[in-house]
Design an enzyme around this catalytic site. Structure first.
Site, PDB file in Angstrom:
ATOM      1  N   TYR A  73       0.832  -1.211   0.000  1.00 51.31           N
ATOM      2  CA  TYR A  73       0.000   0.000   0.000  1.00 51.31           C
ATOM      3  C   TYR A  73       0.862   1.254   0.000  1.00 51.31           C
ATOM      4  O   TYR A  73       0.584   2.216  -0.713  1.00 51.31           O
ATOM      5  CB  TYR A  73      -0.915  -0.014   1.239  1.00 51.31           C
ATOM      6  CG  TYR A  73      -1.962   1.081   1.198  1.00 51.31           C
ATOM      7  CD1 TYR A  73      -3.216   0.830   0.642  1.00 51.31           C
ATOM      8  CD2 TYR A  73      -1.681   2.359   1.675  1.00 51.31           C
ATOM      9  CE1 TYR A  73      -4.174   1.831   0.582  1.00 51.31           C
ATOM     10  CE2 TYR A  73      -2.635   3.357   1.616  1.00 51.31           C
ATOM     11  CZ  TYR A  73      -3.885   3.089   1.072  1.00 51.31           C
ATOM     12  OH  TYR A  73      -4.821   4.078   1.002  1.00 51.31           O
ATOM     13  N   PHE A 125      -7.177  20.218 -24.729  1.00 53.30           N
ATOM     14  CA  PHE A 125      -7.862  18.951 -24.942  1.00 53.30           C
ATOM     15  C   PHE A 125      -9.212  19.021 -24.219  1.00 53.30           C
ATOM     16  O   PHE A 125      -9.378  19.802 -23.287  1.00 53.30           O
ATOM     17  CB  PHE A 125      -6.999  17.813 -24.383  1.00 53.30           C
ATOM     18  CG  PHE A 125      -7.593  16.459 -24.599  1.00 53.30           C
ATOM     19  CD1 PHE A 125      -7.768  15.951 -25.873  1.00 53.30           C
ATOM     20  CD2 PHE A 125      -7.984  15.685 -23.523  1.00 53.30           C
ATOM     21  CE1 PHE A 125      -8.325  14.694 -26.065  1.00 53.30           C
ATOM     22  CE2 PHE A 125      -8.545  14.426 -23.703  1.00 53.30           C
ATOM     23  CZ  PHE A 125      -8.713  13.937 -24.978  1.00 53.30           C
ATOM     24  N   ASP A 126     -10.177  18.202 -24.611  1.00 52.32           N
ATOM     25  CA  ASP A 126     -11.529  18.369 -24.041  1.00 52.32           C
ATOM     26  C   ASP A 126     -11.562  18.248 -22.516  1.00 52.32           C
ATOM     27  O   ASP A 126     -12.271  19.002 -21.847  1.00 52.32           O
ATOM     28  CB  ASP A 126     -12.564  17.454 -24.722  1.00 52.32           C
ATOM     29  CG  ASP A 126     -12.186  15.983 -24.783  1.00 52.32           C
ATOM     30  OD1 ASP A 126     -11.158  15.611 -24.189  1.00 52.32           O
ATOM     31  OD2 ASP A 126     -12.929  15.215 -25.412  1.00 52.32           O
ATOM     32  N   ASP A 213       0.999  19.596 -21.211  1.00 53.65           N
ATOM     33  CA  ASP A 213       0.083  18.467 -21.316  1.00 53.65           C
ATOM     34  C   ASP A 213       0.822  17.510 -22.255  1.00 53.65           C
ATOM     35  O   ASP A 213       0.820  17.694 -23.468  1.00 53.65           O
ATOM     36  CB  ASP A 213      -1.255  18.944 -21.894  1.00 53.65           C
ATOM     37  CG  ASP A 213      -2.254  17.797 -22.045  1.00 53.65           C
ATOM     38  OD1 ASP A 213      -1.856  16.624 -21.892  1.00 53.65           O
ATOM     39  OD2 ASP A 213      -3.425  18.096 -22.333  1.00 53.65           O
ATOM     40  N   ALA A 215       0.894  14.216 -23.117  1.00 52.67           N
ATOM     41  CA  ALA A 215       0.405  12.876 -23.476  1.00 52.67           C
ATOM     42  C   ALA A 215       1.210  12.248 -24.616  1.00 52.67           C
ATOM     43  O   ALA A 215       1.434  11.044 -24.615  1.00 52.67           O
ATOM     44  CB  ALA A 215      -1.072  12.948 -23.862  1.00 52.67           C
ATOM     45  N   LYS A 256      -1.236   7.086 -23.593  1.00 49.95           N
ATOM     46  CA  LYS A 256      -0.753   7.369 -24.949  1.00 49.95           C
ATOM     47  C   LYS A 256       0.728   6.987 -25.004  1.00 49.95           C
ATOM     48  O   LYS A 256       1.038   5.812 -25.075  1.00 49.95           O
ATOM     49  CB  LYS A 256      -0.980   8.846 -25.294  1.00 49.95           C
ATOM     50  CG  LYS A 256      -2.417   9.242 -25.582  1.00 49.95           C
ATOM     51  CD  LYS A 256      -3.294   9.253 -24.394  1.00 49.95           C
ATOM     52  CE  LYS A 256      -4.646   9.826 -24.647  1.00 49.95           C
ATOM     53  NZ  LYS A 256      -4.947  11.014 -23.881  1.00 49.95           N
ATOM     54  N   HIS A 448     -20.132  15.110 -26.283  1.00 50.64           N
ATOM     55  CA  HIS A 448     -19.917  14.145 -27.361  1.00 50.64           C
ATOM     56  C   HIS A 448     -19.853  12.707 -26.847  1.00 50.64           C
ATOM     57  O   HIS A 448     -20.109  11.779 -27.586  1.00 50.64           O
ATOM     58  CB  HIS A 448     -18.640  14.482 -28.143  1.00 50.64           C
ATOM     59  CG  HIS A 448     -17.410  14.534 -27.303  1.00 50.64           C
ATOM     60  ND1 HIS A 448     -17.128  15.601 -26.482  1.00 50.64           N
ATOM     61  CD2 HIS A 448     -16.409  13.661 -27.131  1.00 50.64           C
ATOM     62  CE1 HIS A 448     -15.996  15.370 -25.864  1.00 50.64           C
ATOM     63  NE2 HIS A 448     -15.528  14.199 -26.229  1.00 50.64           N
TER      64      HIS A 448
HETATM   65  C1  LIG Z   1      -5.882  11.794 -23.419  1.00 51.40           C
HETATM   66  C2  LIG Z   1      -5.482  13.176 -23.173  1.00 51.40           C
HETATM   67  C3  LIG Z   1      -5.726  13.789 -21.951  1.00 51.40           C
HETATM   68  C4  LIG Z   1      -6.519  13.122 -20.832  1.00 51.40           C
HETATM   69  O1  LIG Z   1      -5.927  11.953 -20.420  1.00 51.40           O
HETATM   70  P1  LIG Z   1      -6.812  10.689 -19.892  1.00 51.40           P
HETATM   71  O2  LIG Z   1      -5.748   9.696 -19.532  1.00 51.40           O
HETATM   72  O3  LIG Z   1      -7.665  10.261 -21.009  1.00 51.40           O
HETATM   73  O4  LIG Z   1      -7.588  11.148 -18.728  1.00 51.40           O
HETATM   74  C5  LIG Z   1      -5.290  15.074 -21.787  1.00 51.40           C
HETATM   75  N1  LIG Z   1      -4.653  15.736 -22.771  1.00 51.40           N
HETATM   76  C6  LIG Z   1      -4.404  15.176 -23.952  1.00 51.40           C
HETATM   77  C7  LIG Z   1      -3.685  15.956 -25.003  1.00 51.40           C
HETATM   78  C8  LIG Z   1      -4.812  13.896 -24.211  1.00 51.40           C
HETATM   79  O5  LIG Z   1      -4.585  13.357 -25.415  1.00 51.40           O
END
Ligand SMILES: *Cc1c(COP(=O)(O)O)cnc(C)c1O
Length: 462
Positions: A73, A125-126, A213, A215, A256, A448
């Protein structure tokens, strides 16, 4: 001589069968799903290009690492390995695991952003947009001018508009600046090292923290390696290391370029902020050494972060995306140019000029790709980014109407990609027959994902 840049740089050890369906079966499934591809059962999809998020295939070394997971843990060995790999890569002092990227965003913005502030980004990103708006703040998109021209071959269309950034910092209360690498919502376009350096110096002048960000940091590093002056001799890993070190921290979805099926991370050099984020992490995610993940996930992610910057992998990855874009272009379907790192973005507005934006042309195209060949993509247009009109005003529409075909990492073969190309050709050949959609039901946030739609004319008498 075969083109070694396009063969898969791996062989397959474990396989998963595909289930084939007929058009009639798909019509029934899509109607039951409210004409929203997110509501389909995955087993009703043949080639699933909905997202490259969490859909990748893990390597033998990742599966071996899974067996080494330490499920303690607190203070697990797997956390130590994860934190060490992330720190070596990024240089950040504090590494906070989260179950996904959006959990990192929620915690970071909850700690850093208050009502009426403005957070600029090349393109949010959304989930970053929604998390910022949820704080009562404004998520401001300031992509460079070339980003608006989907046909432009500019090499770094993910760049931030530096004048707009200066204006934002002068005119608004800005708690942090974000840069998304690669710019997912802007077509998977990379951000140059030169642009990031300029963003850094502007943020320094205004004493404002800069977060990534991140990813798709590895795909972004590949594009810098391949396209930016003076970077051809540097490895993607070296480039990524420099990019992270230009910033104060990051949120990252490890679904990703972490090569993971689940996972995220929040990392920062700010000691005080890290302490507050860790406290909030315990409230909603878990103890700071696991953050909602199992020890085995942390192991697989650590290994994935070491593999993702392999130049042979990145060359094949980017080449596969470009190959699919070339197939679409040859069929007369314009795509966002140049092709991005993880997906092909079909330009539905150009292919379907007879469907106006408020009738969701990109959703119409995405749905037809599914009906025709069982290929599932995603709309990135007015359904995702538009807003319902208020007080009798028409709906606000998105600047572009795109269908994203995202390629899961190391999952589909060349013949699968060729099949997708054939489906695009088939749909493009009868583009004039496609019809638009109206929204029947929608939630307030991230509509969406769950909205239910209705084809226009579907209930009309024939
Ligand atoms: C996928 C993504 C996120 C959010 O990540 P999750 O792991 O899906 O919560 C944020 N920013 C970008 C650019 C992404 O592609």
């Amino acid at each position: 001589m075969p083109d070694r840049t396009i063969i898969e740089p791996f062989r397959i050890k474990s396989v998963e069968p595909l289930r084939f369906t007929t058009r009639a079966e798909r019509e029934e499934a899509l109607a039951a799903a409210g004409w929203n591809l997110f509501n389909l059962r995955a087993q009703d999809v043949i080639i699933d290009l909905l997202t490259d998020s969490g859909t990748g295939a893990m390597s033998t070394d990742q599966w071996a690492a899974v067996m080494r997971g330490d499920e303690s843990y607190a203070g697990s060995r797997s956390y130590e390995r994860f934190a060490e790999v992330v720190s070596d890569l990024t240089g950040y002092r504090h590494v906070i695991p989260t179950h996904q990227g959006r959990a990192a965003e929620r915690i970071l913005f909850h700690q850093m952003v208050v009502e009426d502030q403005v957070v600029p980004n090349n393109t949010h990103f959304d989930t970053t947009r929604a998390n910022i708006e949820f704080q009562g703040a404004t998520a401001l998109d300031i992509p460079c001018a070339e980003a608006a021209d989907v046909a432009s071959m500019a090499p770094f269309k993910g760049d931030v508009d530096l004048d707009a950034l200066e204006d934002a910092l002068t005119d608004h209360d800005v708690p942090l600046v974000m840069v998304t690498i690669t710019n997912n919502s802007g077509g998977g376009q990379p951000v140059s090292l030169a642009n990031l350096r300029s963003v850094r110096s502007i943020c320094d002048r205004y004493n404002t923290p800069l977060y990534l960000d991140a990813a798709r940091f590895a795909e972004n590093a590949w594009f810098i390696h391949a396209r930016e002056d003076g970077c051809g001799d540097r490895s993607p890993r070296e480039i990524a290391e420099e990019v992270f070190r230009l910033t104060d921290g990051c949120t990252m979805s490890l679904k990703k370029d972490g090569f993971g099926n689940i996972g995220g991370v929040l990392a920062t050099n700010d000691d005080d902020l890290a302490a507050r984020c860790r406290t909030e992490l315990i409230l909603t995610e878990g103890f700071p050494t696991y953050g909602g993940l199992a020890g085995r996930d942390l192991e697989a992610l650590a290994q994935g972060l070491l593999e993702i910057t392999d130049p042979d992998y990145l060359r094949y990855r980017v080449r596969t995306v470009a190959y699919l874009a070339e197939k679409a272009n040859a069929a007369g379907v314009p795509t966002v140019q140049p092709p991005g790192g993880h997906a092909v973005y079909l330009d539905a507005a150009a292919l379907l000029p007879h469907i106006p934006p408020h009738e969701l042309p990109a959703q119409a195209l995405a749905n037809e790709l599914y009906l025709d060949g069982g290929v599932r993509g995603v709309e990135i247009g007015t359904l995702m980014f538009g807003r319902p009109g208020t007080g009798g005003q028409p709906d606000e529409v998105a600047p572009h109407e795109l269908v994203r075909l995202a390629l899961p990492r190391r999952v589909y073969t060349q013949s699968h990609v060729d099949y997708v190309g054939e489906v695009i050709v088939s749909v493009a050949s009868r583009a004039e027959s496609l019809r638009g959609y109206r929204i029947a039901e929608q939630p307030r946030w991230l509509r969406h994902f769950t909205a239910r739609l209705e084809p226009i004319g579907y209930n009309d008498p024939p």
